[in-house]
Design a protein around this motif. Sequence first.
Motif, mmCIF file in Angstrom:
data_model
loop_
_atom_site.group_PDB
_atom_site.id
_atom_site.type_symbol
_atom_site.label_atom_id
_atom_site.label_comp_id
_atom_site.label_asym_id
_atom_site.label_seq_id
_atom_site.Cartn_x
_atom_site.Cartn_y
_atom_site.Cartn_z
ATOM 1 N N THR A 1 33.637 24.421 -26.171
ATOM 2 C CA THR A 1 32.364 23.874 -26.632
ATOM 3 C C THR A 1 32.384 23.603 -28.138
ATOM 4 O O THR A 1 31.437 23.035 -28.669
ATOM 5 C CB THR A 1 31.213 24.855 -26.355
ATOM 6 O OG1 THR A 1 31.573 26.133 -26.885
ATOM 7 C CG2 THR A 1 30.930 24.986 -24.881
ATOM 8 N N TRP B 1 34.639 19.337 -33.638
ATOM 9 C CA TRP B 1 35.648 19.105 -34.674
ATOM 10 C C TRP B 1 34.968 18.429 -35.856
ATOM 11 O O TRP B 1 34.434 17.319 -35.724
ATOM 12 C CB TRP B 1 36.727 18.214 -34.083
ATOM 13 C CG TRP B 1 37.857 17.907 -35.009
ATOM 14 C CD1 TRP B 1 37.896 16.914 -35.937
ATOM 15 C CD2 TRP B 1 39.117 18.575 -35.081
ATOM 16 N NE1 TRP B 1 39.099 16.935 -36.602
ATOM 17 C CE2 TRP B 1 39.866 17.949 -36.092
ATOM 18 C CE3 TRP B 1 39.681 19.663 -34.401
ATOM 19 C CZ2 TRP B 1 41.147 18.361 -36.423
ATOM 20 C CZ3 TRP B 1 40.959 20.063 -34.742
ATOM 21 C CH2 TRP B 1 41.682 19.418 -35.737
ATOM 22 N N ALA C 1 16.341 27.680 -31.305
ATOM 23 C CA ALA C 1 16.289 27.805 -29.850
ATOM 24 C C ALA C 1 16.981 29.077 -29.375
ATOM 25 O O ALA C 1 17.096 29.317 -28.179
ATOM 26 C CB ALA C 1 16.920 26.584 -29.202
ATOM 27 N N ILE D 1 20.249 30.074 -30.041
ATOM 28 C CA ILE D 1 21.706 30.028 -29.858
ATOM 29 C C ILE D 1 22.378 30.800 -30.999
ATOM 30 O O ILE D 1 22.108 30.564 -32.177
ATOM 31 C CB ILE D 1 22.210 28.573 -29.846
ATOM 32 C CG1 ILE D 1 21.619 27.806 -28.672
ATOM 33 C CG2 ILE D 1 23.732 28.516 -29.822
ATOM 34 C CD1 ILE D 1 22.070 28.276 -27.313
ATOM 35 N N ASP E 1 25.905 31.356 -30.817
ATOM 36 C CA ASP E 1 27.324 31.046 -30.748
ATOM 37 C C ASP E 1 27.659 29.882 -31.682
ATOM 38 O O ASP E 1 27.292 28.738 -31.413
ATOM 39 C CB ASP E 1 27.672 30.687 -29.296
ATOM 40 C CG ASP E 1 29.148 30.421 -29.112
ATOM 41 O OD1 ASP E 1 29.884 30.526 -30.117
ATOM 42 O OD2 ASP E 1 29.566 30.106 -27.995
ATOM 43 N N ASN F 1 29.072 26.680 -30.343
ATOM 44 C CA ASN F 1 28.305 25.808 -29.450
ATOM 45 C C ASN F 1 27.127 25.194 -30.211
ATOM 46 O O ASN F 1 25.965 25.406 -29.884
ATOM 47 C CB ASN F 1 27.824 26.584 -28.221
ATOM 48 C CG ASN F 1 27.374 25.667 -27.094
ATOM 49 O OD1 ASN F 1 27.338 24.447 -27.255
ATOM 50 N ND2 ASN F 1 27.011 26.251 -25.971
ATOM 51 N N GLY G 1 26.244 22.108 -30.432
ATOM 52 C CA GLY G 1 25.520 21.087 -29.681
ATOM 53 C C GLY G 1 24.289 21.684 -29.017
ATOM 54 O O GLY G 1 23.195 21.112 -29.056
ATOM 55 N N ALA G 2 24.448 22.859 -28.433
ATOM 56 C CA ALA G 2 23.328 23.525 -27.770
ATOM 57 C C ALA G 2 22.270 23.957 -28.781
ATOM 58 O O ALA G 2 21.083 23.995 -28.467
ATOM 59 C CB ALA G 2 23.835 24.740 -26.992
ATOM 60 N N ALA G 3 22.698 24.269 -30.006
ATOM 61 C CA ALA G 3 21.728 24.668 -31.037
ATOM 62 C C ALA G 3 20.920 23.471 -31.540
ATOM 63 O O ALA G 3 19.763 23.614 -31.928
ATOM 64 C CB ALA G 3 22.456 25.343 -32.198
ATOM 65 N N ALA H 1 20.418 20.402 -29.798
ATOM 66 C CA ALA H 1 19.781 19.557 -28.777
ATOM 67 C C ALA H 1 18.261 19.755 -28.696
ATOM 68 O O ALA H 1 17.527 18.758 -28.616
ATOM 69 C CB ALA H 1 20.439 19.794 -27.416
ATOM 70 N N PRO H 2 17.729 21.004 -28.728
ATOM 71 C CA PRO H 2 16.265 21.145 -28.652
ATOM 72 C C PRO H 2 15.554 20.467 -29.819
ATOM 73 O O PRO H 2 14.460 19.896 -29.633
ATOM 74 C CB PRO H 2 16.056 22.662 -28.686
ATOM 75 C CG PRO H 2 17.324 23.227 -28.169
ATOM 76 C CD PRO H 2 18.405 22.321 -28.687
ATOM 77 N N GLU I 1 28.422 18.898 -25.056
ATOM 78 C CA GLU I 1 27.412 19.860 -24.594
ATOM 79 C C GLU I 1 26.010 19.397 -24.967
ATOM 80 O O GLU I 1 25.124 19.301 -24.129
ATOM 81 C CB GLU I 1 27.668 21.236 -25.245
ATOM 82 C CG GLU I 1 28.835 21.986 -24.666
ATOM 83 C CD GLU I 1 28.631 22.323 -23.206
ATOM 84 O OE1 GLU I 1 27.493 22.665 -22.835
ATOM 85 O OE2 GLU I 1 29.594 22.222 -22.434
ATOM 86 N N SER J 1 24.436 16.234 -23.174
ATOM 87 C CA SER J 1 23.892 16.361 -21.819
ATOM 88 C C SER J 1 22.689 17.300 -21.811
ATOM 89 O O SER J 1 21.765 17.108 -21.013
ATOM 90 C CB SER J 1 24.969 16.775 -20.810
ATOM 91 O OG SER J 1 25.785 17.754 -21.330
ATOM 92 N N ILE J 2 22.659 18.297 -22.707
ATOM 93 C CA ILE J 2 21.459 19.150 -22.779
ATOM 94 C C ILE J 2 20.267 18.301 -23.215
ATOM 95 O O ILE J 2 19.175 18.418 -22.666
ATOM 96 C CB ILE J 2 21.674 20.331 -23.756
ATOM 97 C CG1 ILE J 2 22.740 21.282 -23.221
ATOM 98 C CG2 ILE J 2 20.362 21.095 -23.964
ATOM 99 C CD1 ILE J 2 23.055 22.446 -24.145
#
Lengths: 344, 148, 122
Positions: free
Chosen positions: A156, A159, A200, A202, A204, A207, A209-211, A213-214, A245, A248-249
């Motif tokens: 996840t 770069w 949100a 996160i 990690d 990751n 992208g997950a942090a 996206a919201p 990641e 798509s989230i």
Amino acid sequence: MENLIRIPKPVYILSSASVVGQHEKNGPLGEYFDIVGDKDDTFGCDTWEKSESEMQRLALSRALNYACMKDTDLEAILAGDLLNQCAGSSYGLVSFETPFLGLFGACSTAAEALLLSSLLCSSHMTRCAAVSSSHNASAERQFRYPLEYGGQRAPTAQWTVTGSAAFISTSCKDDFAQAAHNGEPVPVITEAVIGKSIDAGITDANNMGAAMAPAAADTLLRYFRESGMQPSDFDIIMTGDLGFEGSSILCDLTATEGLDISAVHCDGGLIIYNRETQDKHAGGSGCGCSAVVLAAQALRGIRTGQIANMLFIGTGALMNPTAIQQGASIPGIAHLIRITADIV
Amino acid sequence: MQMDKNSYKKYADARAKKSPCAKNCVCAFLFGGLICAIAQGLKELYMTFLKEDDAGTLVSVTLIFIAALLTGVGIFDRIAKHAGAGTLVPITGFSNAVASSALDAKGEGFVLGVGAKIFTIAGPVILYGITAGAIYGVIYYIVTLIMK
Amino acid sequence: MDIILPYLWAFIIGGLLCVIAQILIDKTKLTPARILVSYVVAGVILGGCGIYKYLIDFAGAGATTPLTGFGYLIAKGIREEVEKNGLMGVLTGGITAAAAGIAAALIFGLLVAICFRDKRKQ
């Protein structure tokens, strides 16, 4: 509270220039970047921080050159990067005789700088430059491990792009006459939404992208709620560097709110590298990622007539290594600008 | 969107692509095993002219030297990318941690740059190794007192 | 066969110790630095209990080369010094035993820093 900012008078992106390293040159957009560094990505400097500064200097010099302007024609430079105290910008732009505002918006800096320059150019000023950069080596040093440290990356992880882009914006149409403009469509910034810092939960750092996206979902939802537009009104909705990641989230999150953007969504972090051959895991990231993709892909699309109407959402993970070690989670942010094509 | 932090974190973790653990383990086994087998060969070579303990020490020093050199020429991280724990766990990983930190800090000078940051990754290993050893030593001392 | 056997066991035991660390990295998100610390401490504990000695007798370099072997060396050094010098050995034994490894890593590390420059990631 009204979140949508309508730029009071049209602000044109007069010129843009991008500078990248070898990995970016070898990616799908390779041929569209204006300047490519040496094979070691040092840009002739003995430290990576100096290399990053040099990239900003090259980017702004080239953008000024394309605009047929001198540094003294600009009223302000808005610039930022990922290094502590925005060292990349403050050292890189020290040779320009222009008032300077340093920004930090993590990877959203390009959008933040463009958003602010469009506000400035439409009110108290006429001409501004927006610059941002990231260098893979200086970011690795600051945020991860020494470059020669033998570690493995999580799937996840993203770069950090070695790249810098500069954008000259102006509210004076006459500037195009000077810049030997040949009548092709020009990008205009017409609307903007300032992002909120959204945590949100996160933790990690691999990751991001997950942090982010919201925050991107929040900004987009606010934009569509207030503008009355539909995703189908746009040729593309381009996020900066959500990567695999995060992208798509984002589509998941907006879909649950009844906003389907998947048909027009694209992401700078996903298109800058070839996911099959370049081993970049979840894609590109960094202040330079959204900036060089905007310059080399989206604005080129506007100038060539392929894109008439787009949203650019600069996404940033406001990650602080000290806070992460203390157990804090990573807030994300996303600034939006709407860019349309106009004939001058 | 009205997801609380915990459920969002769970959602993000659950959908995140996982490391290819099986493949990584095979690579770690092969690289780690190979390094240890080479060490065994070196040890038997050195034992032809050294005592066993000294031969063992020289084996460690040899591996440390090779790993540091590969770090310097920029090859170690390319091998480690595939080998994972296979190069991390043997003494080569310790050597790489020291050499890469030292190399990284070169731009900040040799005292507070290289001198201080050489311990960034290796420091905790030394600190907790020595501390665990000292605790063991105290226990061992008390046990021997009681046994007497 | 007898000539190959020590190499085979070194390969298998050394490889397995690496596999355990790889599983910990992939499944628990422990950072590599924490893995190294855990391995050295585990080596001290197993060495102190006298268990690690058997592994070394069996697998040779397969047990001494991983960082657990470094921990074992520290425990062994401390035990010997405590036996010789009493409580003072608690402080002197560990670093003495680990001296060669630490000194070599530091000196070679410095030499690397003097001779080379770090390169961009490939």
